[in-house]
Write a protein that holds these residues in place. Structure first.
Motif, PDB file in Angstrom:
ATOM      1  N   SER A 263       1.061  -1.634  -0.083  1.00 14.29           N
ATOM      2  CA  SER A 263      -0.251  -0.192  -0.434  1.00 14.29           C
ATOM      3  C   SER A 263       0.307   1.251   0.037  1.00 14.29           C
ATOM      4  CB  SER A 263      -1.047  -0.208   1.160  1.00 14.29           C
ATOM      5  OG  SER A 263      -2.001  -1.090   1.140  1.00 14.29           O
ATOM      6  N   ASN A 264       1.708   1.398  -1.006  1.00 13.74           N
ATOM      7  CA  ASN A 264       2.686   2.483  -1.184  1.00 13.74           C
ATOM      8  C   ASN A 264       2.239   2.844  -2.862  1.00 13.74           C
ATOM      9  OD1 ASN A 264       4.803   1.598  -2.644  1.00 13.74           O
ATOM     10  ND2 ASN A 264       4.978   0.635  -0.829  1.00 13.74           N
ATOM     11  N   LEU A 265       3.001   4.304  -3.159  1.00 14.75           N
ATOM     12  CA  LEU A 265       2.259   4.577  -4.286  1.00 14.75           C
ATOM     13  C   LEU A 265       3.363   4.115  -5.311  1.00 14.75           C
ATOM     14  CD1 LEU A 265       0.970   7.036  -5.679  1.00 14.75           C
ATOM     15  CD2 LEU A 265       3.214   9.031  -5.359  1.00 14.75           C
ATOM     16  N   GLU A 266       3.926   4.095  -5.065  1.00 14.92           N
ATOM     17  CA  GLU A 266       5.738   3.028  -6.309  1.00 14.92           C
ATOM     18  C   GLU A 266       5.006   2.355  -6.470  1.00 14.92           C
ATOM     19  OE1 GLU A 266       9.498   2.149  -6.784  1.00 14.92           O
ATOM     20  OE2 GLU A 266       9.265   3.021  -4.441  1.00 14.92           O
ATOM     21  N   CYS A 267       4.480   1.275  -5.753  1.00 17.54           N
ATOM     22  CA  CYS A 267       4.135  -0.112  -6.104  1.00 17.54           C
ATOM     23  C   CYS A 267       2.632  -0.252  -6.838  1.00 17.54           C
ATOM     24  CB  CYS A 267       3.162  -1.289  -5.006  1.00 17.54           C
ATOM     25  SG  CYS A 267       4.888  -2.273  -3.826  1.00 17.54           S
ATOM     26  N   LEU A 268       1.970   0.889  -6.180  1.00 18.95           N
ATOM     27  CA  LEU A 268       0.304   1.103  -6.838  1.00 18.95           C
ATOM     28  C   LEU A 268       0.752   1.956  -8.258  1.00 18.95           C
ATOM     29  CD1 LEU A 268      -1.384   2.564  -3.796  1.00 18.95           C
ATOM     30  CD2 LEU A 268      -2.014  -0.434  -5.653  1.00 18.95           C
ATOM     31  N   LEU A 269       1.728   2.214  -8.955  1.00 14.39           N
ATOM     32  CA  LEU A 269       1.222   3.313  -9.625  1.00 14.39           C
ATOM     33  C   LEU A 269       2.466   1.578 -10.722  1.00 14.39           C
ATOM     34  CD1 LEU A 269       3.393   6.401  -9.209  1.00 14.39           C
ATOM     35  CD2 LEU A 269       0.773   6.179  -9.854  1.00 14.39           C
ATOM     36  N   THR A 270       3.197   0.656 -10.252  1.00 21.05           N
ATOM     37  CA  THR A 270       3.609  -0.554 -10.928  1.00 21.05           C
ATOM     38  C   THR A 270       2.470  -0.695 -11.076  1.00 21.05           C
ATOM     39  OG1 THR A 270       5.457   0.022  -9.682  1.00 21.05           O
ATOM     40  CG2 THR A 270       5.150  -1.663 -10.542  1.00 21.05           C
ATOM     41  N   LEU A 271       1.770  -1.163 -10.330  1.00 26.58           N
ATOM     42  CA  LEU A 271       0.463  -2.534 -10.246  1.00 26.58           C
ATOM     43  C   LEU A 271      -0.893  -1.107 -11.805  1.00 26.58           C
ATOM     44  CD1 LEU A 271      -0.299  -3.406  -6.741  1.00 26.58           C
ATOM     45  CD2 LEU A 271      -0.216  -4.707  -8.508  1.00 26.58           C
ATOM     46  N   LYS A 272      -0.878  -0.335 -11.456  1.00 23.68           N
ATOM     47  CA  LYS A 272      -1.695   0.719 -12.854  1.00 23.68           C
ATOM     48  C   LYS A 272      -0.933   0.490 -13.844  1.00 23.68           C
ATOM     49  CE  LYS A 272      -2.416   5.580 -13.815  1.00 23.68           C
ATOM     50  NZ  LYS A 272      -2.117   6.688 -13.379  1.00 23.68           N
ATOM     51  N   GLU A 273      -0.015   0.721 -13.834  1.00 26.37           N
ATOM     52  CA  GLU A 273       0.799   0.314 -15.171  1.00 26.37           C
ATOM     53  C   GLU A 273       1.152  -1.159 -16.079  1.00 26.37           C
ATOM     54  OE1 GLU A 273       2.139   2.861 -17.447  1.00 26.37           O
ATOM     55  OE2 GLU A 273       0.890   4.496 -16.008  1.00 26.37           O
ATOM     56  N   VAL A 274       1.508  -2.181 -14.960  1.00 28.20           N
ATOM     57  CA  VAL A 274       0.625  -3.032 -15.632  1.00 28.20           C
ATOM     58  C   VAL A 274      -0.333  -3.643 -16.175  1.00 28.20           C
ATOM     59  CG1 VAL A 274       1.474  -5.342 -15.100  1.00 28.20           C
ATOM     60  CG2 VAL A 274       2.813  -4.248 -13.954  1.00 28.20           C
ATOM     61  N   PHE A 275      -1.267  -3.502 -15.246  1.00 25.77           N
ATOM     62  CA  PHE A 275      -2.496  -3.200 -15.603  1.00 25.77           C
ATOM     63  C   PHE A 275      -3.269  -3.013 -16.772  1.00 25.77           C
ATOM     64  CE2 PHE A 275      -7.250  -2.762 -15.489  1.00 25.77           C
ATOM     65  CZ  PHE A 275      -7.919  -3.758 -15.248  1.00 25.77           C
ATOM     66  N   LYS A 276      -2.560  -1.323 -16.871  1.00 24.67           N
ATOM     67  CA  LYS A 276      -3.112  -0.574 -18.728  1.00 24.67           C
ATOM     68  C   LYS A 276      -2.722  -1.585 -19.864  1.00 24.67           C
ATOM     69  CE  LYS A 276      -2.484   3.768 -18.401  1.00 24.67           C
ATOM     70  NZ  LYS A 276      -2.483   4.756 -17.907  1.00 24.67           N
ATOM     71  N   ASN A 277      -1.539  -1.603 -19.593  1.00 26.10           N
ATOM     72  CA  ASN A 277      -0.137  -2.486 -20.529  1.00 26.10           C
ATOM     73  C   ASN A 277      -1.011  -4.254 -20.957  1.00 26.10           C
ATOM     74  OD1 ASN A 277       1.106  -0.661 -20.838  1.00 26.10           O
ATOM     75  ND2 ASN A 277       2.875  -1.506 -19.546  1.00 26.10           N
ATOM     76  N   LEU A 278      -1.495  -4.509 -19.686  1.00 21.74           N
ATOM     77  CA  LEU A 278      -2.663  -5.706 -19.709  1.00 21.74           C
ATOM     78  C   LEU A 278      -3.552  -6.000 -20.520  1.00 21.74           C
ATOM     79  CD1 LEU A 278      -1.516  -8.211 -16.383  1.00 21.74           C
ATOM     80  CD2 LEU A 278      -0.165  -8.307 -19.547  1.00 21.74           C
ATOM     81  N   PHE A 279      -3.977  -4.999 -20.082  1.00 16.52           N
ATOM     82  CA  PHE A 279      -5.281  -4.045 -20.998  1.00 16.52           C
ATOM     83  C   PHE A 279      -5.781  -4.022 -22.063  1.00 16.52           C
ATOM     84  CE2 PHE A 279      -9.576  -2.242 -21.000  1.00 16.52           C
ATOM     85  CZ  PHE A 279     -10.422  -3.062 -19.821  1.00 16.52           C
ATOM     86  N   MET A 280      -4.674  -3.442 -22.536  1.00 22.91           N
ATOM     87  CA  MET A 280      -4.564  -3.106 -23.764  1.00 22.91           C
ATOM     88  C   MET A 280      -4.137  -4.046 -24.707  1.00 22.91           C
ATOM     89  SD  MET A 280      -5.520   0.216 -23.533  1.00 22.91           S
ATOM     90  CE  MET A 280      -4.868   1.781 -24.658  1.00 22.91           C
TER      91      MET A 280
END
Length: 922
Positions: A263-280
């Motif tokens: 639950s820190n900003l760095e981890c969530l930013l990474t998860l966000k980018e990974v999810f967006k890339n996989l979603f696209m």
């Protein structure tokens, strides 16, 4: 996790031209070789201490060559594996070789060869060697993690490779803490992808153990691995193995601690980018599975209120991805995106609905939900399925998404009241309910969790629609409730309930839930609103009465009858009480009888609510007659039932009473065991004391109120024990007032305050008066108990007198029988008895005969019997000249009168004039 079953797309080739299995979990189970197997391998023993001493030397010219040669000789000697007893020395040799690598690179090969042999099973001479040398083995294997610091790619890969060869070694790795050192070694491999993948592979295998997961958690493995999820990796192994490790950490160790690490900003930013890339770019089955797994991990993190989901921008993107199919958006992220009806995309849609509900618990998210038009997107599912319309989902998938969307609305709509009313939420839901109630053909699949009990019908859709309405009504927002009533919700729900009663559907649990929700919605709409209660009307009262007549045995079935009954009692309180026409109708239909029947079941969870309803109903003057007329089992009256409940309640509360129910402590006649344990402490004026809270926490006050409205003086069907208890109930309010004054007095003492003389006298007078009332009640109870004891003695004497009379009668009967036997067996006794009988008969006759009478002889001369001679008595006729009595001019004088145990029967007269005698049966 779905990707657990998927293999990585590519695998790094292992040393020695060994190709790793495609499945990450296929660990060879190679045991430790036993003594018999070791005997098959012949090798010359070697002095390991000599090798160690040689490696420790540093001052000879040709020393390096000798040292390398000795290590090679060691490899030849132990080419079939290392014995457990030698393991500590072998790893000391390995550590010495590793220490020389920096200045003498030739030792890399020596260390490499030793590590390669470590991949073979360890040898044991005795069965106990595994236990005997466990500590040495654990320490040796733990040393491998420290060797990861050596800057040699080949050596690091070999360290990682040999770990998967033996379950015994993995067990020793747990003891030695290898997992922790391997996690720490990741920091040394920032830009070395191949080595990093090998370390992740080792950690993936080690994370199948709870012990290793705990060690990894201590090393902050979750955050350390998560921040590198989006690192470049053409093979895709890094993301796959990292997500697998995160899953294992969440499952096998403290979930809260792992969430905190993520639950820190760095981890969530990474998860966000990974999810967006996989979603696209989710073109393959594997990518879609991995995308869903990342979303599930994100959902778990989102449960932590402290996770910066909004700050990272992840919340906004998730809302966009959840609604882009239903609400048009110009955001470039979703341009050209389209979900298919494959299983992974279907699961993604449900996961997005789910995470929106979790995110909505953070109030700042509400504005993002408004901006994203989430309610509008969800309302697109609240409508009947349209025929001949092409949709991207199958019928079963659309049904499941529809139910999930309505369930999501139940959580979000109460937070977005203005949007709910803006999108005509009430009208949409009521129209959908109308379709649910209609007979329009529809085959529900009922496959999902939300569709439970709804296969082949519309009950699942009806259930979730009613849940949504219930959530909105419970907001007590007058705008929403008024809008519902204007749209005829009360009549519509009453009609649905009546139709369900008539249908007798087999899906009992879901039907009971629907009925409960309908009653709760009606309660919310009608509470404190008489005109709406009038709309509820007699039809509504009828459905309440129908539920109250449910077989009491069903309350224990666990299907939901208890909840339905609670809802019914709540609807009595909210929909009937306060509207006199409905109260009268309820009474006419014997509603009070049904309430008392439920009360007589003696189920504590219902008693408080039923008694509260009874208190309110007793304000109606017609109620008293109904309550007094009720009879339970064995003729029990309502008053007796209430007093019995009082005694049971006091027994559970631990109130002190003697065996007769009499007051023991006249100073504290109502004190419970809890009150005895709690010390009186000074409280602010706005805080209720223990004595005041006691009124609300048990049913004694309600029983007092009901009996008070029934009049304490004329209660039918009470026993002596009931009257003893009734004395206490009658004085309940006096006792409670005294109890509260006593608390005030004690608080003043605790505060060390000195009231003025007048106040002190008043306080003492009040407490004394309260105690005197207790003594008076106790005295009255004693009189009742003594009176009852005397009455019991009198009743006992009457019973004994009856028993004595019965015995005496039996004695007389026996004596009569003996006399009879004596007369039949002895002639003298018979003659004597005959004389006594004749004498008795003679003495019973009149001495003087009236004039103009004819005496008829009733006995037969010459008989020596004392019993009746026969059933026919011959009576001489009265001469016609003497007939002048009251029957002279009637037909009865010359008729036969048969006597057959009933009324006289008229028979035809026999016309004879000179007939001398008539025969009359006796």
């Amino acid at each position: 996790m779905s990707t657990r079953e998927a293999a990585a797309t590519t695998e790094a080739q292992e040393p020695g031209s060994r190709i790793k299995s495609s499945s990450p979990r296929q660990i060879p189970v190679v045991g430790v070789v036993t003594e018999d197997e070791e005997a098959q391998h012949t090798f010359k023993p070697m002095d390991l201490n000599r090798v160690i001493k040689l490696l420790e030397e540093t001052d000879k010219d040709d020393l390096e060559e000798k040292q390398i040669k000795s290590v090679k000789k060691l490899m030849e000697c132990y080419q079939n594996g290392f014995p457990l007893r030698d393991l500590a020395q072998i790893f000391k040799i390995l550590n010495l070789c590793a220490g020389k690598i920096e200045n003498q690179p030739r030792f890399i090969e020596s260390a490499y060869n030793i590590l390669k042999l470590c991949g073979l099973p360890f040898l044991k001479k005795k069965a106990s060697d595994e236990i005997t040398y466990a500590e040495d083995t654990a320490n040796s294997i733990a040393l491998l993690g420290d060797l990861m610091k050596i800057p040699s790619s080949e050596l690091r890969i070999q360290i990682c490779y040999q770990q998967a060869s033996s379950s015994y070694k993995i067990q020793m790795a747990e003891v030695g803490g290898l997992a922790k050192t391997m996690v720490l070694s990741l920091a040394l491999l920032e830009n070395q992808l191949v080595e990093k993948l090998w370390v992740l592979k080792v950690l993936q295998h080690l994370s199948t153990s709870e012990v290793n997961c705990t060690l990894m958690m201590e090393a902050q493995a979750a955050s350390g691995i998560c921040v590198h999820l989006n690192d470049p990796d053409p093979s895709g192994q890094l993301l796959f193995r990292s997500s697998e490790i995160l899953w294992n950490l969440l499952e096998k160790t403290s979930k809260e601690e792992i969430i905190q690490q993520l639950s820190n900003l760095e981890c969530l930013l990474t998860l966000k980018e990974v999810f967006k890339n996989l979603f696209m770019r989710s073109f393959s089955h594997y990518d879609r599975q991995l995308r869903n797994d990342i979303l599930v991990i994100t959902t778990i993190i989102a449960q932590n209120p402290g996770a910066p989901m909004i700050e990272s921008g992840f919340t906004r993107d998730l809302i966009l991805f959840a609604t882009f199919n239903e609400v048009k958006s110009q955001n470039p992220l979703i341009k050209g995106l389209k979900l298919s009806n494959c299983y992974e995309d279907f699961e993604l849609k449900k996961l997005l609905f789910n995470i929106i509900v979790i995110l909505s618990k953070d109030l700042p998210t509400v504005q993002l939900l408004i901006d994203g038009k989430v309610l509008l997107a969800l309302f697109t599912y609240v409508k009947k399925p349209e025929k001949h319309k092409i949709i991207e989902w199958s019928a079963a998938q659309y049904e499941e998404l529809q139910l999930h969307a309505i369930a999501t609305l139940s959580s979000l709509a109460p937070l977005l009241i203005e949007e709910y009313m803006l999108y005509q939420g009430n009208a949409r839901v009521l129209a959908f309910l109308e379709w649910c109630e209609s007979e329009e053909a529809f085959f529900s699949h009922g496959n999902s969790f939300h569709g439970t009990g709804g296969r082949g019908n519309k009950f699942a859709q009806m259930r979730y629609s009613l849940r949504l309405l219930r959530a909105m009504v419970y907001l007590e927002d007058e705008t929403i409730n008024e809008d519902l009533c204007e749209k005829g919700t009360i009549q519509q729900l009453t009609g649905i309930f009546k139709n369900i009663i008539k249908s007798n559907d087999k899906e009992e649990a879901i039907v009971l839930e629907i009925q409960s929700d309908i009653l709760l919605i009606l309660s919310g709409l009608c509470e404190d609103h008489v005109p709406r209660k009038e709309i509820f009307g007699t039809e509504g009262v009828d459905i309440i009465l129908h539920v109250m007549k449910t077989d009491p045995k069903k309350l224990q079935s666990g299907l939901g009858y208890n909840v339905l009954l609670f809802s019914t009692l709540d609807s009595i309180w909210c929909c009937i009480l306060g509207c006199y026409p409905l109260e009268d109708y309820f009474l006419e239909k014997e509603g009070i009888f049904l309430l008392l029947d439920l009360l007589a079941l003696n189920q504590k969870k219902f008693c408080n609510l039923i008694l509260g309803i009874m208190v309110e109903f007793c304000d109606n003057p017609k109620t008293t007659a109904h309550v007094n007329a009720w009879r339970g089992k064995k003729g029990q009256t309502a008053a007796s039932l209430l007093i019995k409940l009082w005694r049971k309640e006091e027994e559970e509360l631990g109130v002190k009473r003697d065996k007769h129910g009499k007051i023991i402590d006249t100073k504290k006649p109502l004190f419970t065991s809890f009150q005895e344990e709690q010390k009186i402490i000074p409280l602010p004026a706005n805080c209720p004391t223990i004595a005041v809270m006691d009124v609300a926490e048990n049913i004694r006050a309600k029983i007092y109120a009901v009996l008070g409205k029934l009049d304490f003086e004329n209660l039918p069907g009470l026993s002596a024990e009931d009257f003893v208890t009734l004395c206490i109930i009658h004085r309940y309010l006096d006792f409670k007032i005294g109890e509260i004054w006593n608390e005030i007095y004690e608080e003043i003492k605790l505060e060390k305050l000195r009231p003025v003389t007048t106040d002190k006298k008043i306080l003492e007078t009040i407490t004394t008066a309260s105690e005197n009332i207790g003594k008076m009640v106790a005295s009255l109870q004693s009189e009742m108990i003594e009176s009852q004891a005397r009455q019991d003695v009198q009743n006992e004497q009457k019973v004994y007198a009856k028993i004595q009379a019965t015995h005496k009668q039996r004695e007389l009967a026996n004596k009569s029988w003996q006399n009879f036997l004596a007369r039949t067996s002895n002639a003298k006794t018979l003659k004597k008895a005959k004389r006594l009988q004749e004498k008795a008969i003679e003495s019973s006759r009149y001495n003087e005969q009236p004039p103009n009478t004819i005496f008829h002889q009733t006995d037969i001369k010459g008989l020596n019997t004392t019993v009746l001679s026969g059933r026919v008595v011959t009576v001489e006729s009265t001469p016609a000249r003497l007939m002048g009595g009251p029957l002279a001019d009637t037909d009865i004088a010359l008729k036969k009168l048969p006597i057959r145990g009933g009324a006289l029967q008229r028979v035809k007269a026999v016309k004879t004039v000179d007939e001398p005698k008539k025969s009359i049966p006796t």
